[in-house]
Design a protein around this motif. Structure first.
Motif, PDB file in Angstrom:
ATOM      1  N   VAL A 192       2.569  36.563 -13.963  1.00  0.00           N
ATOM      2  CA  VAL A 192       1.356  35.872 -13.511  1.00  0.00           C
ATOM      3  C   VAL A 192       0.124  36.716 -13.789  1.00  0.00           C
ATOM      4  O   VAL A 192      -0.915  36.211 -14.262  1.00  0.00           O
ATOM      5  N   LEU A 193       0.203  38.019 -13.495  1.00  0.00           N
ATOM      6  CA  LEU A 193      -0.908  38.906 -13.819  1.00  0.00           C
ATOM      7  C   LEU A 193      -1.143  38.969 -15.323  1.00  0.00           C
ATOM      8  O   LEU A 193      -2.289  39.050 -15.784  1.00  0.00           O
ATOM      9  N   GLY A 194      -0.058  38.934 -16.094  1.00  0.00           N
ATOM     10  CA  GLY A 194      -0.201  38.945 -17.547  1.00  0.00           C
ATOM     11  C   GLY A 194      -0.935  37.715 -18.038  1.00  0.00           C
ATOM     12  O   GLY A 194      -1.793  37.800 -18.920  1.00  0.00           O
ATOM     13  N   TYR A 195      -0.610  36.566 -17.467  1.00  0.00           N
ATOM     14  CA  TYR A 195      -1.317  35.338 -17.847  1.00  0.00           C
ATOM     15  C   TYR A 195      -2.802  35.450 -17.521  1.00  0.00           C
ATOM     16  O   TYR A 195      -3.657  35.089 -18.336  1.00  0.00           O
ATOM     17  N   LEU A 222      -3.083  46.829 -24.753  1.00  0.00           N
ATOM     18  CA  LEU A 222      -3.367  48.233 -24.463  1.00  0.00           C
ATOM     19  C   LEU A 222      -4.002  48.400 -23.086  1.00  0.00           C
ATOM     20  O   LEU A 222      -3.747  49.369 -22.369  1.00  0.00           O
ATOM     21  N   ASN A 223      -4.841  47.438 -22.701  1.00  0.00           N
ATOM     22  CA  ASN A 223      -5.521  47.511 -21.407  1.00  0.00           C
ATOM     23  C   ASN A 223      -4.588  47.191 -20.242  1.00  0.00           C
ATOM     24  O   ASN A 223      -4.675  47.801 -19.178  1.00  0.00           O
ATOM     25  N   SER A 224      -3.722  46.207 -20.436  1.00  0.00           N
ATOM     26  CA  SER A 224      -3.006  45.620 -19.307  1.00  0.00           C
ATOM     27  C   SER A 224      -1.563  46.079 -19.162  1.00  0.00           C
ATOM     28  O   SER A 224      -0.936  45.797 -18.139  1.00  0.00           O
ATOM     29  N   SER A 225      -1.014  46.761 -20.155  1.00  0.00           N
ATOM     30  CA  SER A 225       0.419  47.072 -20.128  1.00  0.00           C
ATOM     31  C   SER A 225       0.828  47.885 -18.906  1.00  0.00           C
ATOM     32  O   SER A 225       1.840  47.597 -18.261  1.00  0.00           O
ATOM     33  N   ALA A 275       3.237  46.269 -11.587  1.00  0.00           N
ATOM     34  CA  ALA A 275       3.652  45.162 -10.723  1.00  0.00           C
ATOM     35  C   ALA A 275       5.170  45.074 -10.641  1.00  0.00           C
ATOM     36  O   ALA A 275       5.729  44.680  -9.609  1.00  0.00           O
ATOM     37  N   ILE A 276       5.866  45.440 -11.734  1.00  0.00           N
ATOM     38  CA  ILE A 276       7.325  45.420 -11.726  1.00  0.00           C
ATOM     39  C   ILE A 276       7.879  46.612 -10.948  1.00  0.00           C
ATOM     40  O   ILE A 276       8.825  46.490 -10.166  1.00  0.00           O
ATOM     41  N   TRP A 277       7.273  47.773 -11.138  1.00  0.00           N
ATOM     42  CA  TRP A 277       7.740  48.984 -10.457  1.00  0.00           C
ATOM     43  C   TRP A 277       7.546  48.918  -8.932  1.00  0.00           C
ATOM     44  O   TRP A 277       8.381  49.410  -8.169  1.00  0.00           O
ATOM     45  N   SER A 278       6.438  48.346  -8.492  1.00  0.00           N
ATOM     46  CA  SER A 278       6.011  48.491  -7.097  1.00  0.00           C
ATOM     47  C   SER A 278       7.028  48.000  -6.065  1.00  0.00           C
ATOM     48  O   SER A 278       7.340  48.732  -5.108  1.00  0.00           O
ATOM     49  N   PRO A 279       7.564  46.772  -6.166  1.00  0.00           N
ATOM     50  CA  PRO A 279       8.518  46.343  -5.126  1.00  0.00           C
ATOM     51  C   PRO A 279       9.748  47.236  -5.049  1.00  0.00           C
ATOM     52  O   PRO A 279      10.227  47.549  -3.948  1.00  0.00           O
ATOM     53  N   LEU A 280      10.253  47.657  -6.208  1.00  0.00           N
ATOM     54  CA  LEU A 280      11.443  48.503  -6.236  1.00  0.00           C
ATOM     55  C   LEU A 280      11.178  49.858  -5.589  1.00  0.00           C
ATOM     56  O   LEU A 280      11.961  50.348  -4.766  1.00  0.00           O
ATOM     57  N   LEU A 281      10.040  50.475  -5.925  1.00  0.00           N
ATOM     58  CA  LEU A 281       9.723  51.791  -5.384  1.00  0.00           C
ATOM     59  C   LEU A 281       9.359  51.716  -3.906  1.00  0.00           C
ATOM     60  O   LEU A 281       9.667  52.632  -3.135  1.00  0.00           O
ATOM     61  N   GLY A 325      16.337  41.076  -6.388  1.00  0.00           N
ATOM     62  CA  GLY A 325      15.106  40.574  -5.789  1.00  0.00           C
ATOM     63  C   GLY A 325      13.888  41.346  -6.263  1.00  0.00           C
ATOM     64  O   GLY A 325      12.816  40.769  -6.483  1.00  0.00           O
ATOM     65  N   ALA A 326      14.038  42.669  -6.429  1.00  0.00           N
ATOM     66  CA  ALA A 326      12.918  43.491  -6.905  1.00  0.00           C
ATOM     67  C   ALA A 326      12.507  43.085  -8.308  1.00  0.00           C
ATOM     68  O   ALA A 326      11.306  42.991  -8.614  1.00  0.00           O
ATOM     69  N   LEU A 327      13.487  42.829  -9.174  1.00  0.00           N
ATOM     70  CA  LEU A 327      13.162  42.435 -10.548  1.00  0.00           C
ATOM     71  C   LEU A 327      12.531  41.045 -10.590  1.00  0.00           C
ATOM     72  O   LEU A 327      11.609  40.790 -11.374  1.00  0.00           O
ATOM     73  N   LEU A 328      13.022  40.129  -9.753  1.00  0.00           N
ATOM     74  CA  LEU A 328      12.423  38.790  -9.713  1.00  0.00           C
ATOM     75  C   LEU A 328      10.985  38.844  -9.214  1.00  0.00           C
ATOM     76  O   LEU A 328      10.079  38.245  -9.806  1.00  0.00           O
ATOM     77  N   LEU A 329      10.759  39.582  -8.117  1.00  0.00           N
ATOM     78  CA  LEU A 329       9.417  39.673  -7.560  1.00  0.00           C
ATOM     79  C   LEU A 329       8.486  40.420  -8.514  1.00  0.00           C
ATOM     80  O   LEU A 329       7.388  39.945  -8.825  1.00  0.00           O
ATOM     81  N   GLY A 330       8.910  41.598  -8.971  1.00  0.00           N
ATOM     82  CA  GLY A 330       8.077  42.371  -9.869  1.00  0.00           C
ATOM     83  C   GLY A 330       7.823  41.670 -11.185  1.00  0.00           C
ATOM     84  O   GLY A 330       6.692  41.632 -11.685  1.00  0.00           O
ATOM     85  N   GLY A 331       8.883  41.081 -11.753  1.00  0.00           N
ATOM     86  CA  GLY A 331       8.717  40.365 -13.010  1.00  0.00           C
ATOM     87  C   GLY A 331       7.823  39.145 -12.862  1.00  0.00           C
ATOM     88  O   GLY A 331       7.004  38.843 -13.734  1.00  0.00           O
ATOM     89  N   GLY A 332       7.982  38.424 -11.742  1.00  0.00           N
ATOM     90  CA  GLY A 332       7.126  37.261 -11.514  1.00  0.00           C
ATOM     91  C   GLY A 332       5.672  37.640 -11.363  1.00  0.00           C
ATOM     92  O   GLY A 332       4.781  37.001 -11.933  1.00  0.00           O
ATOM     93  N   LEU A 333       5.401  38.700 -10.584  1.00  0.00           N
ATOM     94  CA  LEU A 333       4.033  39.165 -10.426  1.00  0.00           C
ATOM     95  C   LEU A 333       3.454  39.635 -11.766  1.00  0.00           C
ATOM     96  O   LEU A 333       2.291  39.348 -12.098  1.00  0.00           O
ATOM     97  N   ALA A 334       4.261  40.363 -12.553  1.00  0.00           N
ATOM     98  CA  ALA A 334       3.789  40.855 -13.845  1.00  0.00           C
ATOM     99  C   ALA A 334       3.460  39.697 -14.780  1.00  0.00           C
ATOM    100  O   ALA A 334       2.461  39.737 -15.513  1.00  0.00           O
TER     101      ALA A 334
END
Length: 487
Positions: free
Chosen positions: A221-224, A61-64, A70-76, A210-219
Motif C-alpha cells: 500500500v505504501l508502495g502504491y 531509490l527513494n522508497s525502497s 514496513a515489512i521489517w517493523s511488525p516482525l521486529l 502474520g508478520a509477513l502478511l501485515l508487513g507485506g500488505g503495508l509495504a
C-alpha cells in the motif's frame, strides 16, 4: 492468547536522572541517528546514484528502504517483546549496517536495492529505543527521556549537509553509505557495552506468517502511494501492487482473529489506543506534507506573479534548518510536560500548534519571515506529536506489549507522511498553470494543499480532544450486584 510475562534479566530501572541514564539516552539518540542516516541521507546523492547505476528509477531509490521498513517493523516489534528490546535493537543495527555495506560495494542496481532492503530494518530502531527506554526507567523519568530520544537526533540534520558535502565531493555517493556503516558499528558497540536489557518479556511466539502478511500488505500500500505518481496510478503494475496489498492486509486480519498469539492483537486495540494512532497518522501526515510544500515554494520566485514564492527573499538554509531545533524543543518539552499533565494533553498541544502554524502558512507562502516562523512551529509540533504518541501508546499498553504498540506508532508516522504528501502532490498536479510557456503550480493548488493539511491537523485535534476527555473522565467503581457482578 497468552499475555503472561517472564522476567529473565535483573531489573535495571532508573528512578531519577543520573549520569548513567544520560549515557543511556545519548547511546539511544546515536542509534536513532543511524535510522535517520539510512532513511533520508541518501536523498542528498540521488542524482549521483542515478548516473552511477544508469537508471531513471528515482521512485525505487527513494522508497525502497521505507517499503522494506514496513515489512521489517511488525516482525521486529513482536520479537522485541519476546526476546528482549536490547537484543533485537542490536540485531537491527547489525542488519542495517550490513545493508549499508552492500550498498557501498554494490556493482549494479539489483544488488544496491538488496542493500536498501536490509537497511530498511533501521526503521525499527526508533520504536525499539522507545520501548527500551520505557522499560529501563520509571514512567515518570521515561516520558522525558523518550522525548529526547525521539527528537534529539534531528538537530544533527542542521550540520549534516556541511559535514557530508565535502565527503561526497571527494569520494562520491558511496561516502554516504560508508558513514552509515561507521555509525551503525559504533551504535551497536555502545548498545552492547552500555545499555541494559529490558526486564519484561512476553512468553508468546512470533507469528511469522502474520508478520509477513501485515508487513507485506503495508509495504504494498505504501508502495502504491509512493510510486504511483511516477509509474502511473492506473498502470497494470500499480493496480496489481495495490490489490496484493489489500489482499495481504485482509489475510492478516483474518489470521489475527483466528490465532491465539497474533503479531498484532486486534482484539487488544482498545478505543484510546486506536484514537492515539488516528491522531498520530493525521498529524504526522500533515507535517510531512507541509515540509515538502516548503521545499517547492522556495524554488519559485515571486517575480513570476503566481501569488506565492520565496526564492531570493531570504536564505533558504534558514527554512531547511528551522524544523530541527523545533523538533528537539517540542519533543523534549512534551516529554517533560507529560509527567505533569499527561501525554494525551501534550499530544493535543502539539497538534494545536501544528494546526495554527499550518493555517498561518496561507499567508506565509509569500512572506519569508512568516514562513520561517511557521516552519519552526511545525517542528515543535512534530517533536511533541512524535514523543507524545509514543508516550501515550506505551502508557495505554501493558509492558509486555510495549514493542508492538511502539511499532504501530512508528508505522503510523510513516503511513501518514507518505499518504498525505501524495494526496497534496495530486492536488498540485491537477491545478497547474503556465507562465511563459512553462508549467508551474498555481496559487489555487498551493492554497488548497495548505487547506487540506490544516483540515487534517484540525481533525487530529478533535481526535486528541476526545482522548483527553476520556483520560480525564473519572472511572466508575463497579457496583457489587451479587453473583452477576462483573469485576
Amino acid at each position: 492468547m497468552n499475555d503472561a510475562t517472564v522476567e529473565l534479566d535483573p531489573i535495571v530501572e532508573e528512578r531519577r536522572w543520573s549520569g548513567r541514564l544520560i549515557g543511556w539516552v545519548a547511546v539511544l539518540v546515536l542509534a536513532n541517528r543511524v535510522a535517520d542516516t539510512v532513511m533520508t541521507t541518501p536523498q542528498m546523492v540521488l542524482s549521483e546514484m542515478l548516473e552511477y547505476f544508469g537508471t531513471d528509477q528515482v521512485a525505487w531509490l527513494n522508497s525502497s528502504a521505507l517499503l522494506a521498513g514496513a515489512i521489517w517493523s511488525p516482525l521486529l516489534a513482536k520479537s522485541a517483546d519476546i526476546f528482549g528490546k536490547r537484543r533485537v535493537l542490536l540485531l537491527t543495527l547489525l542488519v542495517a549496517g550490513a545493508g549499508s555495506v552492500v550498498c557501498l560495494i554494490a556493482p549494479n542496481l539489483a544488488v544496491f536495492l538488496l542493500g536498501r532492503v536490509m537497511q530498511g530494518a533501521a526503521m525499527a530502531v526508533v520504536f525499539l529505543t522507545v520501548a527500551l527506554t520505557r522499560q529501563i526507567s520509571t514512567p515518570r523519568v521515561a516520558m522525558t527521556a523518550i522525548g529526547i530520544v525521539t527528537s534529539a537526533s534531528a538537530i544533527v540534520g542542521i550540520v549534516e549537509p556541511f559535514l557530508m558535502d565535502p565527503l561526497i565531493d571527494r569520494f562520491g555517493f558511496q561516502s554516504v553509505f560508508a558513514v552509515s556503516v561507521a555509525l551503525a558499528a559504533v551504535a551497536a558497540l555502545c548498545v552492547l557495552r552500555l545499555i541494559p536489557e529490558s526486564p519484561v518479556r512476553s512468553s508468546g511466539r512470533v507469528d511469522v506468517g502474520g508478520a509477513l502478511l501485515l508487513g507485506g500488505g503495508l509495504a504494498a500500500v505504501l508502495g502504491y502511494a509512493s510510486l504511483g505518481q511516477d509509474l502511473g496510478w492506473l498502470s497494470g503494475g500499480m493496480i496489481i501492487l495495490l490489490a496484493a496489498g489489500a489482499a495481504a492486509l485482509t489475510g492478516w486480519v483474518v489470521l489475527a482473529l483466528r490465532v491465539d498469539d497474533p503479531i498484532v492483537d486486534i482484539r487488544a486495540l482498545n478505543r484510546p489506543l486506536v484514537l492515539t494512532l488516528l491522531a498520530v497518522v493525521l498529524a504526522a501526515g500533515s507535517f510531512q506534507a507541509m515540509i515538502q510544500l516548503t521545499d517547492l515554494i522556495t524554488e519559485v520566485s515571486p517575480d513570476l506573479g503566481l501569488g506565492y514564492g520565496l526564492k531570493d527573499l531570504g536564505p533558504e538554509a534558514v527554512l531547511f534548518a528551522a524544523p530541527a531545533p523545533g523538533i528537539l524543543l517540542g519533543g523534549t518539552l512534551a516529554g517533560w510536560l507529560a509527567t505533569r499533565i499527561g501525554p494525551a494533553r501534550t499530544l493535543l498541544g502539539g497538534i494545536a500548534i501544528g494546526t495554527v502554524a499550518t493555517f498561518t502558512m496561507l499567508a506565509g507562502v509569500s512572506s519569508f519571515p512568516l514562513m520561517a516562523g511557521c516552519i519552526g512551529l511545525l517542528g515543535i509540533a512534530a517533536g511533541a506529536i512524535g514523543a507524545s504518541g509514543f508516550n501515550l501508546a506505551t502508557d495505554l499498553a501493558p509492558p509486555e506489549r510495549h514493542g508492538v504498540v511502539s511499532g504501530l506508532v512508528s508505522v503510523m508516522l510513516a503511513i501518514g507522511g507518505a499518504v498525505v504528501t501524495v494526496a497534496g502532490t495530486a492536488v498540485l498536479n491537477a491545478t497547474t498553470t503556465e507562465v511563459d510557456g512553462a508549467p508551474h503550480n498555481s496559487a489555487t493548488g498551493v492554497y488548497l494543499y495548505v487547506l487540506i493539511a490544516g483540515i487534517l491537523f484540525a481533525l487530529a485535534a478533535v481526535t486528541a480532544t476526545v482522548l483527553v476527555r476520556n483520560r480525564s473522565a473519572p472511572r466508575q467503581t463497579p457496583v457489587n450486584r451479587g453473583r452477576h457482578a462483573r469485576v
